[in-house]
Design a protein around this motif. Structure first.
Motif, mmCIF file in Angstrom:
data_model
loop_
_atom_site.group_PDB
_atom_site.id
_atom_site.type_symbol
_atom_site.label_atom_id
_atom_site.label_comp_id
_atom_site.label_asym_id
_atom_site.label_seq_id
_atom_site.Cartn_x
_atom_site.Cartn_y
_atom_site.Cartn_z
ATOM 1 N N PHE A 113 0.849 -1.190 0.000
ATOM 2 C CA PHE A 113 0.000 0.000 0.000
ATOM 3 C C PHE A 113 0.887 1.242 0.000
ATOM 4 C CE2 PHE A 113 -2.533 3.315 2.063
ATOM 5 C CZ PHE A 113 -3.758 3.195 1.406
ATOM 6 N N ARG A 114 0.491 2.230 -0.804
ATOM 7 C CA ARG A 114 1.198 3.524 -0.834
ATOM 8 C C ARG A 114 0.177 4.641 -0.729
ATOM 9 N NH1 ARG A 114 2.242 7.580 -4.647
ATOM 10 N NH2 ARG A 114 1.174 6.382 -6.290
ATOM 11 N N LEU A 115 0.410 5.553 0.206
ATOM 12 C CA LEU A 115 -0.421 6.737 0.339
ATOM 13 C C LEU A 115 0.384 7.955 -0.125
ATOM 14 C CD1 LEU A 115 -3.045 8.102 1.272
ATOM 15 C CD2 LEU A 115 -2.024 8.312 3.551
ATOM 16 N N ALA A 116 0.132 8.368 -1.379
ATOM 17 C CA ALA A 116 0.782 9.548 -1.968
ATOM 18 C C ALA A 116 2.286 9.497 -1.704
ATOM 19 C CB ALA A 116 0.146 10.808 -1.400
ATOM 20 N N ASP A 117 2.840 10.581 -1.206
ATOM 21 C CA ASP A 117 4.264 10.615 -0.858
ATOM 22 C C ASP A 117 4.449 10.595 0.651
ATOM 23 O OD1 ASP A 117 6.840 10.553 -2.028
ATOM 24 O OD2 ASP A 117 7.183 12.658 -1.464
ATOM 25 N N GLU A 118 3.436 10.076 1.367
ATOM 26 C CA GLU A 118 3.483 10.034 2.830
ATOM 27 C C GLU A 118 4.126 8.756 3.356
ATOM 28 O OE1 GLU A 118 -0.127 11.057 4.889
ATOM 29 O OE2 GLU A 118 -0.814 12.293 3.212
ATOM 30 N N PHE A 119 3.693 7.600 2.840
ATOM 31 C CA PHE A 119 4.288 6.348 3.300
ATOM 32 C C PHE A 119 4.046 5.243 2.288
ATOM 33 C CE2 PHE A 119 -0.007 5.996 5.198
ATOM 34 C CZ PHE A 119 -0.362 4.702 4.831
ATOM 35 N N VAL A 120 4.854 4.196 2.402
ATOM 36 C CA VAL A 120 4.660 2.975 1.623
ATOM 37 C C VAL A 120 4.854 1.794 2.574
ATOM 38 C CG1 VAL A 120 7.094 2.901 0.904
ATOM 39 C CG2 VAL A 120 5.363 1.701 -0.443
ATOM 40 N N CYS A 121 4.014 0.780 2.420
ATOM 41 C CA CYS A 121 4.048 -0.381 3.312
ATOM 42 C C CYS A 121 4.036 -1.650 2.484
ATOM 43 C CB CYS A 121 2.833 -0.338 4.251
ATOM 44 S SG CYS A 121 2.752 -1.703 5.423
ATOM 45 N N PHE A 122 4.849 -2.632 2.881
ATOM 46 C CA PHE A 122 4.919 -3.916 2.178
ATOM 47 C C PHE A 122 4.908 -5.023 3.239
ATOM 48 C CE2 PHE A 122 8.650 -1.180 1.917
ATOM 49 C CZ PHE A 122 9.546 -1.774 2.782
ATOM 50 N N SER A 123 3.711 -5.441 3.601
ATOM 51 C CA SER A 123 3.544 -6.308 4.766
ATOM 52 C C SER A 123 3.382 -7.778 4.388
ATOM 53 C CB SER A 123 2.321 -5.865 5.567
ATOM 54 O OG SER A 123 2.089 -6.750 6.650
ATOM 55 N N PRO A 124 4.018 -8.677 5.145
ATOM 56 C CA PRO A 124 3.812 -10.117 4.941
ATOM 57 C C PRO A 124 2.757 -10.709 5.867
ATOM 58 C CG PRO A 124 5.684 -9.786 6.378
ATOM 59 C CD PRO A 124 5.131 -8.408 6.070
ATOM 60 N N GLU A 125 2.180 -9.893 6.786
ATOM 61 C CA GLU A 125 1.369 -10.452 7.872
ATOM 62 C C GLU A 125 -0.129 -10.214 7.684
ATOM 63 O OE1 GLU A 125 0.829 -10.304 12.758
ATOM 64 O OE2 GLU A 125 2.538 -9.305 11.824
ATOM 65 N N THR A 126 -0.884 -11.295 7.518
ATOM 66 C CA THR A 126 -2.337 -11.213 7.475
ATOM 67 C C THR A 126 -2.888 -10.895 8.867
ATOM 68 O OG1 THR A 126 -2.455 -12.844 5.689
ATOM 69 C CG2 THR A 126 -4.465 -12.483 6.959
ATOM 70 N N PHE A 127 -3.814 -9.950 8.913
ATOM 71 C CA PHE A 127 -4.482 -9.669 10.191
ATOM 72 C C PHE A 127 -5.778 -10.467 10.278
ATOM 73 C CE2 PHE A 127 -7.203 -6.787 12.903
ATOM 74 C CZ PHE A 127 -6.706 -7.286 14.094
ATOM 75 N N VAL A 128 -6.809 -10.040 9.561
ATOM 76 C CA VAL A 128 -8.094 -10.735 9.582
ATOM 77 C C VAL A 128 -8.545 -11.005 8.154
ATOM 78 C CG1 VAL A 128 -10.563 -10.462 10.047
ATOM 79 C CG2 VAL A 128 -8.907 -9.898 11.815
ATOM 80 N N LYS A 129 -8.952 -12.235 7.903
ATOM 81 C CA LYS A 129 -9.527 -12.612 6.624
ATOM 82 C C LYS A 129 -10.884 -13.268 6.892
ATOM 83 C CE LYS A 129 -8.265 -14.770 2.220
ATOM 84 N NZ LYS A 129 -7.171 -15.416 1.454
ATOM 85 N N ILE A 130 -11.914 -12.843 6.141
ATOM 86 C CA ILE A 130 -13.268 -13.352 6.344
ATOM 87 C C ILE A 130 -13.831 -13.814 5.008
ATOM 88 C CG2 ILE A 130 -15.621 -12.801 7.076
ATOM 89 C CD1 ILE A 130 -14.403 -10.595 8.867
#
Length: 320
Positions: A113-130
């Motif tokens: 996920f990238r929010l404009a030029d504020e931050f970028v995240c590249f996560s391997p961890e699932t939180f909740v899946k339904i």
């Protein structure tokens, strides 16, 4: 989220650690400066990185002495019985010639996920899946350099890592029981492999499932509100541990350790926002952390925190 879920409207969201600035968009109304790819559910295509040079990446960790002060405060509270496990994080200044859009495009992670030029995240961890009335969560606890001799067995046999993981699994079982009628551990302490620009890491995860209460099957906002903040990035007991974190860390996590994800009309999937780079006033900041228990060693935890500061871009372009 409850409203969109009940109406079957696909949406994208990101919720910060303190749930003060939640973001939500209908899937077709995401701003052009927001990029996401959650397991293939995406508003952009993967770039072809063939022939690209390896990414330059420098990190400038805080001193061990500085980290040790926060670590000692956490251990003091654990020694008093205030907490069993505290996820202590810290900001690390980093340098790279890559822009946030380039980091997003070249990173290899299940959730990006990238929010404009504020931050970028590249996560391997699932939180909740339904999906189909089943809710699942996959907490990660335990990291080791895969290049160490016998790394897999070392991390699985380590009593500190085993105790930390068991605590988080128990916490997440309790959290799921707030929204589910039946909860069980589907898989316990399995290994994920994560390749970075300079090494390969092994991470220990578990999978916990439950039967979601019938009245909550499309109430995604209500489910998250019952379970946030994520147990794997706070600790146990959660309320008191969050207070210890606030005192020990001395900085704002912001969206780091919040939750991001999507609903596609059928499946709801989300990730803990770890592996996170944001733009600060004086440059780029990579936020990372690790779990502290009564058996934790300050030097080992400090090195683990630094190990988690990486770009998930294979060293060789061919590996992409």
């Amino acid at each position: 989220m409850d409203q969109y879920g009940a109406s079957g409207i696909p949406f994208i969201f990101a919720v910060d650690y303190k749930c003060l600035k939640p973001l939500i968009w209908k899937a077709g109304e995401v701003p052009p400066d927001v990029s996401y790819n959650f397991g293939g559910f995406s508003n952009c295509s993967d770039d072809d990185n063939t022939g690209m040079a390896a990414a330059g990446f420098l990190k400038h960790p805080l001193s061990f002495e500085c980290y040790e002060k926060s670590f000692s405060l956490v251990k003091k509270n654990i020694g008093r019985g205030e907490s069993f496990l505290v996820n202590l994080s810290a900001p690390t200044p980093v340098e790279t010639e890559l822009s946030f859009p380039e980091i997003f495009a070249r990173s290899r992670a299940r959730y990006r996920f990238r929010l404009a030029d504020e931050f970028v995240c590249f996560s391997p961890e699932t939180f909740v899946k339904i999906r189909d009335g089943i809710i699942a969560t996959n907490p990660m606890k335990g990291t080791i350099d895969a290049g160490m001799p016998g790394a897999a067995q070392l991390v699985l046999d380590n009593p500190k890592e085993a105790a930390e993981h068991a605590t988080i699994v128990d916490l997440l079982r309790n959290d799921l029981s707030r929204v589910a009628e039946k909860v069980w551990v589907e898989r316990y302490r399995y290994l994920d492999t994560i390749r970075t620009s300079d090494k390969t890491l092994l991470q220990v995860s578990s999978e916990i499932q439950g039967v979601l209460r019938s009245e909550l099957r499309r109430s995604f906002g209500t489910v998250l509100s019952e379970m946030l903040p994520a147990g794997s990035v706070t600790g146990a007991p959660k309320v008191r541990t969050c207070q210890i974190i606030e005192e020990a860390e001395g900085y704002e996590r912001g969206y780091y350790t919040g939750v991001m994800g999507y609903f596609d009309g059928e499946c709801f999937d989300s990730a803990v926002m770890i592996r996170f780079i944001e733009r600060g006033a004086s440059g780029l900041i990579f936020k990372s952390g690790g779990g502290i228990t009564a058996n934790s060693d300050a030097r080992s935890e400090y090195l683990e925190l630094i190990d988690k500061v990486y770009l998930p871009i294979p060293a060789s372009p061919a590996e992409s």
